[in-house]
Design a protein around this motif. Structure first.
Motif, short mmCIF file in Angstrom:
data_model
loop_
_atom_site.label_atom_id
_atom_site.label_comp_id
_atom_site.label_asym_id
_atom_site.label_seq_id
_atom_site.Cartn_x
_atom_site.Cartn_y
_atom_site.Cartn_z
N VAL A 1 72.13 -68.84 -38.18
CA VAL A 1 71.83 -68.45 -36.80
C VAL A 1 72.39 -69.52 -35.88
O VAL A 1 71.99 -70.69 -35.94
N ARG A 2 73.34 -69.14 -35.04
CA ARG A 2 73.94 -70.09 -34.12
C ARG A 2 72.87 -70.70 -33.22
O ARG A 2 72.02 -69.99 -32.67
N SER A 3 72.91 -72.02 -33.05
CA SER A 3 71.92 -72.69 -32.19
C SER A 3 72.54 -73.94 -31.58
O SER A 3 72.53 -75.02 -32.18
N GLU A 4 73.08 -73.78 -30.38
CA GLU A 4 73.59 -74.94 -29.66
C GLU A 4 72.46 -75.87 -29.27
O GLU A 4 72.63 -77.09 -29.18
N GLN A 5 71.27 -75.31 -29.05
CA GLN A 5 70.12 -76.12 -28.67
C GLN A 5 69.73 -77.08 -29.79
O GLN A 5 69.38 -78.24 -29.54
N THR A 6 69.80 -76.61 -31.05
CA THR A 6 69.49 -77.47 -32.19
C THR A 6 70.42 -78.68 -32.22
O THR A 6 69.98 -79.83 -32.41
N GLN A 7 71.70 -78.44 -32.02
CA GLN A 7 72.67 -79.53 -32.01
C GLN A 7 72.40 -80.50 -30.88
O GLN A 7 72.37 -81.73 -31.09
#
Length: 311
Positions: A221-227
């Motif tokens: 699941v793409r997650s720019e926030q996690t990065q």
């Protein structure tokens, strides 16, 4: 390249940039541009899968350029290389980097022999570096490398840990201070999907390149926030410890383009803080001939963080 360096300085508000690669012309051009813009340059050759003498010659040429920059007044450090167990043939079995990674993961190597060969090549690299460069020197070590830090001015580690508590990071990194030298995190970061920090430095290993078109493995699941959250959290830890430097890996990954189709969104398996957008007609191998990048949430989070620090 010039535009990327401008953005790193003026929009990301970074004070340093790590310039690494295997092309002397690109290394010299990029590091010179960064120095001219007033960035502190960390210059590191990475010539992989070549005979040792070629890797050392490549280091010497890079070091001579670093010395020229230093004499011209630039702020520059030379790193003699990165994680030699992966890049230098003969330390760990394997014909290339990917085969060596696989053998390390499987335990298909002799730990004592590997440590001995690694120490020997690091020492040879330090000697070559010292012969051509007279500024601060270091080596981009993996977290479990055995390094004689007496050979260098700065203790450096590529740090991709995921630990339960903030205090665990502090305890682990404090161990690098026992040599009484400045400590730098020469790489840290994470990929762009939920759960990526837990995979650490192997977060990239989730692409099937044997398919006609490379494809993401599993239901990521793409997650720019996690990065973005991981990077800024780690920066806070490094800053609280007063480390000498910390550098995010990395700015852009043109070989891992973003796609609206999750199966082919290779940017999820990328550590870059901007996403590559491929455009134009496709050439050999299916790669589009033109591309540009767009900022991710991590870029904006870092820009705010660095901007506050600079202010």
């Amino acid at each position: 390249m010039r535009e990327d360096i401008r953005v790193i300085k003026d929009e990301l508000h970074a004070s340093s940039v790590s310039v690494f690669g295997d092309g002397i012309d690109r290394l010299t051009a990029t590091s010179s541009e960064a120095a001219e813009r007033g960035l502190h340059v960390w210059l590191q050759p990475r010539l992989g899968d070549h005979p040792e003498h070629e890797i050392l010659d490549h280091l010497a040429e890079t070091g001579r350029h670093a010395e020229r920059l230093r004499r011209q007044g630039a702020r520059v450090h030379l790193s003699v290389g990165c994680e030699f167990v992966l890049y230098v043939p003969g330390i760990v079995p394997g014909e290339n980097v990917l085969e060596r990674v696989e053998n390390l993961l499987k335990g298909s190597f002799d730990p004592e022999q590997t440590a001995r060969r690694l120490r020997s090549f690091i020492a040879r690299s330090a000697m070559v570096g010292r012969s051509v460069f007279h500024g601060g020197m270091t080596y981009g070590a993996a977290a479990d490398d055995e390094v004689d830090w007496g050979l260098f001015d700065i203790v450096s580690v590529n740090y991709y840990a995921y630990l339960p508590r903030r205090a665990d990071y502090v305890r682990e990194l404090t161990g690098y201070r026992r040599w009484g030298k400045p400590v730098a995190v020469t790489e840290f970061g994470t990929c762009t999907y939920a759960g990526a920090p837990q995979r650490g430095g192997m977060g990239w290993n989730t692409v099937d390149y044997d398919k006609p078109e490379p494809e993401i493995v599993g239901d990521l699941v793409r997650s720019e926030q996690t990065q973005a959250a991981y990077i800024t959290d780690m920066l806070g830890i490094f800053e609280s410890m007063g480390l000498y430097a910390a550098m995010v890996y990395n700015f852009v990954s043109p070989d891992a383009p973003h796609s609206s189709d999750p199966r082919h969104d290779l940017d999820m398996a990328s550590y870059s803080i901007v996403k590559t957008i491929r455009t134009g007609s496709k050439g050999p191998g299916g790669a589009a001939s033109e591309w540009h990048w767009e900022p991710k949430q991590a870029f904006h989070a870092l820009a705010r963080h660095y901007g506050r620090a600079g202010a």
